[in-house]
Design an enzyme around this catalytic site. Structure first.
Site, PDB file in Angstrom:
ATOM      1  N   ASP A 184     -37.246 -91.400 -29.769  1.00 10.06           N
ATOM      2  CA  ASP A 184     -36.571 -90.516 -28.799  1.00 10.06           C
ATOM      3  C   ASP A 184     -36.590 -91.242 -27.460  1.00 10.06           C
ATOM      4  O   ASP A 184     -37.256 -92.281 -27.330  1.00 10.06           O
ATOM      5  CB  ASP A 184     -37.278 -89.150 -28.695  1.00 10.06           C
ATOM      6  CG  ASP A 184     -36.303 -88.028 -28.305  1.00 10.06           C
ATOM      7  OD1 ASP A 184     -35.634 -88.148 -27.264  1.00 10.06           O
ATOM      8  OD2 ASP A 184     -36.208 -87.056 -29.056  1.00 10.06           O
ATOM      9  N   HIS A 261     -30.219 -88.970 -27.491  1.00 11.98           N
ATOM     10  CA  HIS A 261     -31.678 -89.130 -27.378  1.00 11.98           C
ATOM     11  C   HIS A 261     -32.097 -90.583 -27.589  1.00 11.98           C
ATOM     12  O   HIS A 261     -33.105 -90.851 -28.244  1.00 11.98           O
ATOM     13  CB  HIS A 261     -32.398 -88.225 -28.389  1.00 11.98           C
ATOM     14  CG  HIS A 261     -32.456 -86.781 -27.966  1.00 11.98           C
ATOM     15  ND1 HIS A 261     -33.342 -86.315 -27.040  1.00 11.98           N
ATOM     16  CD2 HIS A 261     -31.707 -85.704 -28.354  1.00 11.98           C
ATOM     17  CE1 HIS A 261     -33.154 -84.998 -26.876  1.00 11.98           C
ATOM     18  NE2 HIS A 261     -32.168 -84.614 -27.646  1.00 11.98           N
ATOM     19  N   GLU A 317     -27.821 -82.745 -29.590  1.00 10.85           N
ATOM     20  CA  GLU A 317     -27.716 -82.777 -28.133  1.00 10.85           C
ATOM     21  C   GLU A 317     -27.101 -84.056 -27.559  1.00 10.85           C
ATOM     22  O   GLU A 317     -27.506 -84.506 -26.490  1.00 10.85           O
ATOM     23  CB  GLU A 317     -29.110 -82.542 -27.505  1.00 10.85           C
ATOM     24  CG  GLU A 317     -29.709 -81.211 -27.882  1.00 10.85           C
ATOM     25  CD  GLU A 317     -31.082 -80.967 -27.272  1.00 10.85           C
ATOM     26  OE1 GLU A 317     -31.278 -79.869 -26.730  1.00 10.85           O
ATOM     27  OE2 GLU A 317     -31.965 -81.846 -27.356  1.00 10.85           O
ATOM     28  N   TYR A 408     -40.257 -72.712 -33.519  1.00  9.56           N
ATOM     29  CA  TYR A 408     -40.557 -73.711 -32.498  1.00  9.56           C
ATOM     30  C   TYR A 408     -41.967 -73.477 -31.962  1.00  9.56           C
ATOM     31  O   TYR A 408     -42.187 -72.589 -31.140  1.00  9.56           O
ATOM     32  CB  TYR A 408     -39.486 -73.696 -31.396  1.00  9.56           C
ATOM     33  CG  TYR A 408     -38.369 -74.680 -31.713  1.00  9.56           C
ATOM     34  CD1 TYR A 408     -37.785 -74.695 -32.977  1.00  9.56           C
ATOM     35  CD2 TYR A 408     -37.927 -75.614 -30.778  1.00  9.56           C
ATOM     36  CE1 TYR A 408     -36.790 -75.602 -33.296  1.00  9.56           C
ATOM     37  CE2 TYR A 408     -36.919 -76.529 -31.094  1.00  9.56           C
ATOM     38  CZ  TYR A 408     -36.362 -76.517 -32.349  1.00  9.56           C
ATOM     39  OH  TYR A 408     -35.382 -77.416 -32.663  1.00  9.56           O
TER      40      TYR A 408
HETATM   41  C1  ACM Z   1     -33.857 -80.041 -31.061  1.00 15.09           C
HETATM   42  O1  ACM Z   1     -34.720 -79.184 -30.820  1.00 15.09           O
HETATM   43  N1  ACM Z   1     -33.232 -80.681 -30.086  1.00 15.09           N
HETATM   44  C2  ACM Z   1     -33.491 -80.365 -32.415  1.00 15.09           C
END
Ligand code: ACM
Length: 743
Positions: A184, A261, A317, A408
């Protein structure tokens, strides 16, 4: 005082007893029958196994300290035996029988043998004496094949020893996929022999704490620079992790992020970005063939390390703005007849999928890979809610559910004001437990495309391993039951009871788990027949001692003991707290109870409520329920245009004392206080045109951005009437009100 101390002691004793009498397995097995007696592990106890389970037996021996008999011997009092089960798919199934003479695990496949072993290790780890095991018969198999836990090692780098500990704890709870988020923008974490700058520089940055680095210009440093923070796993180390996990029945799926990313890659190989310079973009240039050469080279080395069927390519993203201006990207779009940048992203994902399939693998990606058209055989990880998963599964693709609201583990698990800083959100243990991976909207014939679920552990706010443990445990235990246990076996109260014994196991494993909160969560029910308010309390504590007062004073060790929901007539300030012996734990909670005059009465809306926020329609403002922290909770009614203008009919003419009406303001979404509130009382609604109103002005400035509540309160002593008219004009945006309280 004495008597109370004794009661608390008795309660504590009963709790301990309740825990030791039971076999407490998490996730809950399909069948579990306790029996009389116990098996005691002595210095004579040995393990033996069918030759096919020799390695699994060695693992049990290492983890339990019980010796393994030499090859060929089959006479141990703990035996792992091969049996042919009903069907091939049962290779994950097992039976575990503990009786006073022996412990036997039966399985047809290695996965099943391991599941049996971990159930046995769990029974040991949760018992006060790990060598005395209650007799039990268990028959078990998983509901879902994909039971995932993720770890972000880019935002903060975690050492190998911790990765091993993480995998051990996953195995203990039958989680079988470790999603390793290994690249990342905050740092590349895997040795790639063909591209050494990835670990010489892209793995190292200027600030140790991710949030400090994020607020800085976000630069990278050479390994060896005294200020460099970071790290990476060598290919040898990654192979060891793969083997370590495989031995415990866990597949490691690596994630190599593209096309977004990827700041760290583009800082050291800037020719792969549209700008051609470092520190300009996070996205690979998709018009450039070198990008695909790079990705394929990297994936070739990755596949040589990770034997998993799936390779995760990220896909989330991506900012598409650079592609819009990049001549190479635009040329690619023209040449490939791609209508827009979403289609360009889809082109890159499909091209990568082709490469992975040619190498015998399958592509997995975040739900953004649906944009511009899904690659033909891709498996989707649904994180922006469940929508992506539902769409992909409906189209016949396999999916893994990991919606932010339930999965999450970087979100708060308790009141944010009492917790270490996180990225936000609110996901208490009970909410994780409530998750159902197969969405109700998904047609039944597509349900088999839901492979399972996964929790994600993004490390922006987890600078150290102890913080990762804090965020993951015990929430992972709740998830394990979501993905393993049969739907009809899931029961929150039963889970909570079993969980008590697992805190002991987590303590023995030195896990820095989140301790169950002592905060009380009140729940109010209005009984309009008996004209009562009924208040009950929930807490994460198991069988807590709760005491309360009705007059707003702080409860103490002699206050009333809460045993069943409290029924309150009229008005009270019900204040309650959890006690341990005579000590008040945490903060008391106060529930204002108002069984007021207007409850259940008829309300006429002279102006309508907003169609988007009807709450409980005409009952809302006099139903006795106050709204919570969010206007979307079904108790806050929204108004636009002329604002609130309602008339309450009390049924009979009455002498009044007071009225109050609550509003909220939070300017981000455009919710403001009214300019003022006006109240009139009359025996004939026609009189409202002619009589003066009492006015209370608003004193919350519109510039007050943060969430704030205000009750506009009126002194009505001396007023008598059957009808009450309340008006509250809109200042700007929305008005939200929850209750008109009349005495
Ligand atoms: C993510 O939480 N951007 C997959």
């Amino acid at each position: 005082m004495k008597r109370i101390g004794l009661m608390a002691l008795l309660a504590a004793g009963m709790t301990a007893q309740a825990q030791t009498q039971r076999v407490n397995v998490i996730p809950a097995p399909v069948l579990l029958q306790e029996a009389a007696g116990q098996f005691t592990i002595t210095s004579q106890t040995v393990i033996s196994a069918d030759p096919v389970f020799r390695d699994a037996a060695a693992l049990l021996s290492e983890q339990s300290g019980i010796p393994l008999q030499g090859k060929g011997a089959q006479t141990g009092n703990i035996r792992i035996l091969k049996e042919i089960l009903r069907k091939q798919a049962d290779s994950a199934a097992y039976r575990l029988i503990i009786d006073p003479q022996s412990v036997k695990i039966y399985a047809s496949g290695r996965a099943g043998a391991l599941h049996g072993i971990y159930t046995l290790l769990q029974i040991m780890g949760t018992q006060p004496n790990q060598r005395v095991l209650p007799a039990v018969a268990i028959s078990d198999e998983p509901r879902f094949t994909y039971r995932g836990l993720h770890l972000d090692v880019s935002r903060h780098f975690f050492p190998l020893e911790f990765v091993y500990k993480y995998i051990d704890l996953m195995a203990m709870y039958k989680m079988n996929v470790f999603h390793w988020h290994i690249t990342d923008g905050a740092g590349w974490r895997l040795e790639i022999k063909k591209y050494p700058a990835l670990t010489q520089q892209a793995a190292w940055r200027t600030h140790a704490n991710y949030m400090e680095w994020w607020k800085s210009p976000r630069h990278y440093l050479e390994e060896g620079n005294p200020n460099a923070y970071g790290g990476y796993y060598t290919q040898d180390e990654a192979r060891k992790v793969v083997a370590y996990a495989a031995r415990r029945g866990i597949t490691v799926i690596p994630e190599i992020e593209m096309p977004g990313h990827s700041e760290e890659v583009l800082a050291v190989y800037p020719h792969l970005s549209c700008a051609g310079e470092p520190y300009k973009q996070s996205e690979f240039c998709l018009g450039n063939d070198s990008t695909f050469t790079f990705l394929e080279d990297v994936l070739r080395e990755v596949m040589a390390i990770f034997p998993s069927k799936y390779i995760h390519i990220g896909g989330d993203e991506a900012d598409k703005s650079a592609w819009k201006k990049c001549p190479k990207c635009q040329r690619r779009m023209q040449h490939e007849h791609l209508a827009n940048e979403e289609a360009l992203q889809s082109y890159a994902v499909k091209r990568t999928e082709k490469f992975l399939i040619a190498n015998g693998r399958k592509l997995m990606g975040w739900d953004e890979i649906l944009e511009g058209g899904l690659a033909p055989e891709a498996t989707v990880m649904s994180w922006r809610g469940e929508k992506g998963g539902i769409t992909a599964a409906s189209e016949g693709h396999d999916v893994v559910m990991t919606p932010g609201g339930y999965c999450y583990f970087d979100s708060y698990q308790s009141d944010p004001s009492t917790e270490p800083l996180t990225i936000g959100g609110y996901l208490p243990l009970s909410k994780v437990y409530s998750y159902e991976p197969v969405p109700a909207e998904l047609p039944a014939d597509k349900a088999h495309h839901v492979l399972g679920a996964q929790a994600n552990v993004w490390a922006e706010y987890m600078p150290a391993t102890y913080q990762v443990e804090y965020m993951v445990f015990p929430r992972m235990l709740a998830l394990s039951e979501v993905v393993w246990s049969q739907k009809d076996k899931r029961n929150w109260n039963d889970f909570k009871t079993r969980l008590q014994a697992h805190y002991r196991l987590l303590q023995r494993k030195q896990v820095n788990y989140y301790r169950p909160s002592v905060q009380l969560e009140p729940k109010t029910v209005i009984d309009t027949v008996r004209r009562l308010t009924i208040v009950s309390f929930e807490t994460e504590q198991y069988q807590p001692v709760i005491r309360y007062t009705l007059n707003g004073t702080r409860p103490n060790a002699t206050s009333a003991l809460y045993t069943t929901p409290v029924e309150v007539p009229g008005t009270a300030q019900l204040t309650a707290a959890v006690f341990r012996d005579t000590m008040l734990m945490g903060r008391p909670v106060t529930v204002p109870v108002h069984y007021h005059k207007a409850i259940g009465k008829t309300v006429t809306y002279n102006t309508p409520w907003s169609g988007s926020y009807p709450a409980q329609k005409a009952a809302t403002l006099v139903n006795g329920y106050r709204g919570s922290l969010t206007y979307g909770d079904g108790q806050w009614q929204g108004f636009l245009g002329k604002g609130v203008d309602v008339t309450i009919d009390l049924g009979t003419s009455q002498s009044l004392e007071s009225l109050s009406i609550g509003f909220m303001q939070i300017t981000g979404p455009g919710v403001y206080m009214p300019t003022e509130v006006k109240v009139q009382v009359a025996d004939d609604p026609k009189a409202f045109e002619n009589i003066p109103a009492i006015t209370v002005a608003n004193d919350v400035p519109p510039a007050h951005e943060k969430l704030i509540f205000k009750d506009f309160t009126f002194d009505l002593r001396g007023q008598k009437g059957r009808y009450i008219r309340v008006k509250a004009p809109v200042q700007k945006g929305f008005l939200f009100t929850d209750e008109i309280i009349v005495y």
